[in-house]
Write a protein that holds these residues in place. Structure first.
Motif, mmCIF file in Angstrom:
data_model
loop_
_atom_site.group_PDB
_atom_site.id
_atom_site.type_symbol
_atom_site.label_atom_id
_atom_site.label_comp_id
_atom_site.label_asym_id
_atom_site.label_seq_id
_atom_site.Cartn_x
_atom_site.Cartn_y
_atom_site.Cartn_z
ATOM 1 N N TYR A 260 3.026 -63.461 -33.268
ATOM 2 C CA TYR A 260 3.540 -63.722 -31.917
ATOM 3 C C TYR A 260 2.955 -62.743 -30.901
ATOM 4 O O TYR A 260 3.050 -62.969 -29.707
ATOM 5 N N ASN A 261 2.339 -61.689 -31.387
ATOM 6 C CA ASN A 261 1.632 -60.790 -30.482
ATOM 7 C C ASN A 261 0.239 -61.320 -30.187
ATOM 8 O O ASN A 261 -0.196 -61.400 -29.040
ATOM 9 N N THR A 262 -0.487 -61.710 -31.252
ATOM 10 C CA THR A 262 -1.936 -61.870 -31.065
ATOM 11 C C THR A 262 -2.552 -63.055 -31.825
ATOM 12 O O THR A 262 -3.763 -63.229 -31.773
ATOM 13 N N LEU A 263 -1.747 -63.840 -32.505
ATOM 14 C CA LEU A 263 -2.202 -64.975 -33.327
ATOM 15 C C LEU A 263 -3.069 -64.537 -34.499
ATOM 16 O O LEU A 263 -2.742 -64.756 -35.642
ATOM 17 N N CYS A 264 -4.223 -63.921 -34.180
ATOM 18 C CA CYS A 264 -5.062 -63.390 -35.260
ATOM 19 C C CYS A 264 -5.987 -62.354 -34.653
ATOM 20 O O CYS A 264 -6.132 -62.277 -33.439
ATOM 21 N N ALA A 265 -6.610 -61.559 -35.515
ATOM 22 C CA ALA A 265 -7.579 -60.572 -35.020
ATOM 23 C C ALA A 265 -8.816 -61.307 -34.492
ATOM 24 O O ALA A 265 -9.107 -62.439 -34.901
ATOM 25 N N SER A 266 -9.532 -60.641 -33.596
ATOM 26 C CA SER A 266 -10.746 -61.218 -32.989
ATOM 27 C C SER A 266 -11.718 -61.682 -34.084
ATOM 28 O O SER A 266 -12.042 -60.928 -34.998
ATOM 29 N N MET A 267 -12.167 -62.941 -33.968
ATOM 30 C CA MET A 267 -13.019 -63.504 -35.028
ATOM 31 C C MET A 267 -14.395 -62.845 -35.134
ATOM 32 O O MET A 267 -14.843 -62.545 -36.244
ATOM 33 N N PRO A 268 -15.116 -62.607 -34.017
ATOM 34 C CA PRO A 268 -16.406 -61.910 -34.181
ATOM 35 C C PRO A 268 -16.212 -60.573 -34.910
ATOM 36 O O PRO A 268 -17.039 -60.183 -35.746
ATOM 37 N N SER A 269 -15.125 -59.903 -34.627
ATOM 38 C CA SER A 269 -14.894 -58.604 -35.267
ATOM 39 C C SER A 269 -14.493 -58.760 -36.731
ATOM 40 O O SER A 269 -14.781 -57.893 -37.557
ATOM 41 N N GLN A 270 -13.832 -59.856 -37.053
ATOM 42 C CA GLN A 270 -13.525 -60.091 -38.475
ATOM 43 C C GLN A 270 -14.815 -60.310 -39.263
ATOM 44 O O GLN A 270 -14.977 -59.805 -40.384
ATOM 45 N N ILE A 271 -15.732 -61.068 -38.657
ATOM 46 C CA ILE A 271 -17.021 -61.312 -39.331
ATOM 47 C C ILE A 271 -17.775 -59.992 -39.482
ATOM 48 O O ILE A 271 -18.349 -59.693 -40.536
ATOM 49 N N ALA A 272 -17.718 -59.184 -38.430
ATOM 50 C CA ALA A 272 -18.359 -57.859 -38.484
ATOM 51 C C ALA A 272 -17.730 -57.001 -39.574
ATOM 52 O O ALA A 272 -18.432 -56.302 -40.315
ATOM 53 N N ALA A 273 -16.415 -57.077 -39.688
ATOM 54 C CA ALA A 273 -15.706 -56.251 -40.671
ATOM 55 C C ALA A 273 -16.098 -56.637 -42.096
ATOM 56 O O ALA A 273 -16.276 -55.773 -42.963
ATOM 57 N N LEU A 274 -16.236 -57.937 -42.318
ATOM 58 C CA LEU A 274 -16.633 -58.402 -43.652
ATOM 59 C C LEU A 274 -18.006 -57.829 -44.004
ATOM 60 O O LEU A 274 -18.223 -57.333 -45.113
ATOM 61 N N GLU A 275 -18.911 -57.867 -43.039
ATOM 62 C CA GLU A 275 -20.254 -57.314 -43.286
ATOM 63 C C GLU A 275 -20.181 -55.790 -43.494
ATOM 64 O O GLU A 275 -20.866 -55.235 -44.358
ATOM 65 N N ALA A 276 -19.341 -55.127 -42.709
ATOM 66 C CA ALA A 276 -19.233 -53.663 -42.825
ATOM 67 C C ALA A 276 -18.777 -53.275 -44.241
ATOM 68 O O ALA A 276 -19.303 -52.331 -44.834
ATOM 69 N N LEU A 277 -17.801 -54.015 -44.776
ATOM 70 C CA LEU A 277 -17.251 -53.658 -46.088
ATOM 71 C C LEU A 277 -18.162 -54.070 -47.244
ATOM 72 O O LEU A 277 -18.088 -53.497 -48.326
ATOM 73 N N THR A 278 -19.009 -55.077 -46.994
ATOM 74 C CA THR A 278 -19.844 -55.566 -48.091
ATOM 75 C C THR A 278 -21.305 -55.118 -47.925
ATOM 76 O O THR A 278 -21.888 -54.557 -48.839
ATOM 77 N N GLY A 279 -21.867 -55.298 -46.718
ATOM 78 C CA GLY A 279 -23.291 -54.990 -46.511
ATOM 79 C C GLY A 279 -23.561 -53.603 -45.954
ATOM 80 O O GLY A 279 -24.719 -53.186 -45.886
ATOM 81 N N ALA A 280 -22.527 -52.902 -45.493
ATOM 82 C CA ALA A 280 -22.759 -51.572 -44.903
ATOM 83 C C ALA A 280 -21.764 -50.564 -45.455
ATOM 84 O O ALA A 280 -21.276 -49.681 -44.748
ATOM 85 N N ALA A 281 -21.491 -50.720 -46.751
ATOM 86 C CA ALA A 281 -20.489 -49.846 -47.380
ATOM 87 C C ALA A 281 -20.947 -48.385 -47.437
ATOM 88 O O ALA A 281 -20.127 -47.476 -47.578
ATOM 89 N N ASP A 282 -22.274 -48.156 -47.313
ATOM 90 C CA ASP A 282 -22.782 -46.774 -47.391
ATOM 91 C C ASP A 282 -22.750 -46.049 -46.050
ATOM 92 O O ASP A 282 -23.018 -44.841 -45.991
ATOM 93 N N ALA A 283 -22.447 -46.777 -44.985
ATOM 94 C CA ALA A 283 -22.522 -46.166 -43.642
ATOM 95 C C ALA A 283 -21.659 -44.901 -43.516
ATOM 96 O O ALA A 283 -22.134 -43.891 -42.978
ATOM 97 N N PRO A 284 -20.408 -44.906 -44.008
ATOM 98 C CA PRO A 284 -19.600 -43.696 -43.844
ATOM 99 C C PRO A 284 -20.238 -42.465 -44.499
ATOM 100 O O PRO A 284 -20.219 -41.376 -43.926
ATOM 101 N N ALA A 285 -20.833 -42.637 -45.670
ATOM 102 C CA ALA A 285 -21.432 -41.482 -46.369
ATOM 103 C C ALA A 285 -22.561 -40.886 -45.534
ATOM 104 O O ALA A 285 -22.720 -39.657 -45.461
ATOM 105 N N GLU A 286 -23.343 -41.756 -44.876
ATOM 106 C CA GLU A 286 -24.444 -41.257 -44.038
ATOM 107 C C GLU A 286 -23.891 -40.448 -42.863
ATOM 108 O O GLU A 286 -24.391 -39.384 -42.531
ATOM 109 N N MET A 287 -22.841 -40.969 -42.234
ATOM 110 C CA MET A 287 -22.242 -40.256 -41.099
ATOM 111 C C MET A 287 -21.597 -38.952 -41.576
ATOM 112 O O MET A 287 -21.685 -37.920 -40.904
ATOM 113 N N ASN A 288 -20.981 -39.011 -42.750
ATOM 114 C CA ASN A 288 -20.288 -37.816 -43.257
ATOM 115 C C ASN A 288 -21.247 -36.650 -43.490
ATOM 116 O O ASN A 288 -20.863 -35.492 -43.321
#
Ligand SMILES: Cc1ncc(COP(=O)(O)O)c(C=O)c1O
Length: 385
Positions: A260-288
């Protein structure tokens, strides 16, 4: 003008923003107030979204988020923390960690309820609880390396306690909870019928050792609500994407508040999130790797300046004490800004228990940090202790 929600009277702009607004656009100032990574969004994430925008319909998703993304989130928790959550009914994808927190508290708080929060505390929590007619009960962690103890949390519990809200790696202190602390808090929570809300936004930015998550403990799953997202781990603050995990029974209720607040999270960002968790899982280690180098550098410089400083083991903040200077953290920060051109956040922005400290963000390049440390050292040399 008709009267507004009266509870809004108790809420103001966060201290972090106030300082950032003060320095906005001033190029000669070195801004160390930043609460967001200075790295670009991983290339794979950007490529995937560009392609999706051109080729995919981007309609509403399920209220709880795209199934593939929910599965990637629960797989991530299973791999990292041996946590068992069902993608179908134990996770909600949200518009950032902020919406997850808001959804949680709007689901569980009645007026008069108390929420215990270890302090110094992130500026975003207390206003949510206050706006619901609840009260934040702050527990001082300054004597224990910014890590709460079971005894102190238990001593703060009353008949009105509805939840404990924990955040680690911590904003503003960078504190990380050792495994023993997490285990002892689990024992405490087994004995008290309250909700445990954990904000793990910086879990992927654990710089030493590993993150110990409450989601690894099935014994408290029925009352545990875990918040996480990609703002910090993948430098995606503006994409507004996060999630919350809970038991199926809780997620059913939380879904109502979320939808009732937002229906669902932003779809472009959901698609981005899926890629971040699957195709860019190493990104945090590089930043760290970069955060760690900066953390070690700024820690050494602050200690050499004679400031008592706890080494932060996570996030990208360091929280030195300025108590030796006998002035408020606000006055100290304003002087540092006006006399040395270095912007930091006064510790008092993070509650009375942050007073006597400043928050320095090292989400900025080494060159900036070196120049800022030189300026700060000169400023302190000219200052009476
Ligand atoms: C501890 C903590 N929790 C939550 C948030 C908000 O995260 P998001 O940008 O995903 O809403 C922040 C942002 O600074 C944070 O520091």
């Amino acid at each position: 003008m008709p009267e507004l929600n009266r509870l809004l009277k108790n809420v103001g702009l966060p201290g972090t923003r106030q300082m950032a607004n003060r320095v906005a656009g001033q190029t000669e100032i070195i801004d160390l107030t930043l609460g967001q990574p200075d790295f670009p969004v991983p290339q794979a994430v950007r490529d995937r979204v560009m392609q999706a925008v051109d080729n995919e319909p981007m309609k509403y998703s399920h209220n709880r988020g795209m199934m593939e993304l929910r599965k990637a989130i629960t797989d991530f928790y299973k791999d990292k923390y041996t946590a068992e959550y069902e993608p179908s009914d134990e996770v909600i994808v949200t518009n950032g960690g902020s919406e997850a927190l808001d959804t949680i508290f709007r689901t569980i708080i009645n007026p008069g309820d108390e929420v215990i929060m270890p302090a110094p505390v992130y500026t975003g929590y207390e206003p949510i609880v206050t706006m619901l007619g609840g009260t934040a009960v702050l527990v001082d962690t300054t004597e224990t390396g910014f890590i709460p103890t079971a005894q102190k949390l238990e001593a703060a519990m009353t008949q009105r306690t509805k939840a404990v809200l924990l955040n680690y790696p911590n904003n503003p202190t960078g504190a990380v909870y050792p495994k023993g602390t997490v285990a002892s808090l689990v024992e405490l929570f087994k004995r008290h019928d309250i909700f445990i809300v954990v904000d793990e936004m910086y879990a992927e930015n654990t710089l030493d050792g590993e993150h110990h998550s409450f989601t690894s403990y099935p014994a408290i799953k029925d009352r545990l609500l875990a918040v996480n997202g990609l703002s910090k781990s993948h430098a995606m603050t503006g994409w507004r994407i996060g999630w919350l995990l809970g038991s199926a029974e809780m997620i059913e209720k939380l879904t109502l508040v979320h939808l009732y607040n937002t229906l669902c999270a932003s779809m472009p960002s959901q698609i981005a999130a899926l890629e971040a968790l699957t195709g860019a899982a190493d990104a945090p280690a590089e930043m760290n790797a970069a955060y760690k180098e900066r953390r070690d550098y700024i820690y050494r410089r602050l200690v050499n300046m004679g400031l008592e400083t706890v080494l932060p083991e996570g996030a990208f903040y360091i929280f030195p004490s300025i108590k030796g200077y006998n002035e408020s953290s606000f006055d100290f920060a304003v002087e540092l800004l006006e006399e040395a051109g270095v912007a930091v956040v006064p510790g008092a922005a993070f509650s009375e228990y942050g007073e006597g400290h400043i928050r320095i963000s090292f989400a900025t390049g080494m060159e900036n940090l070196e120049e800022a440390a030189d300026r700060m050292e000169k400023f302190l040399n000219g200052k009476k202790r």
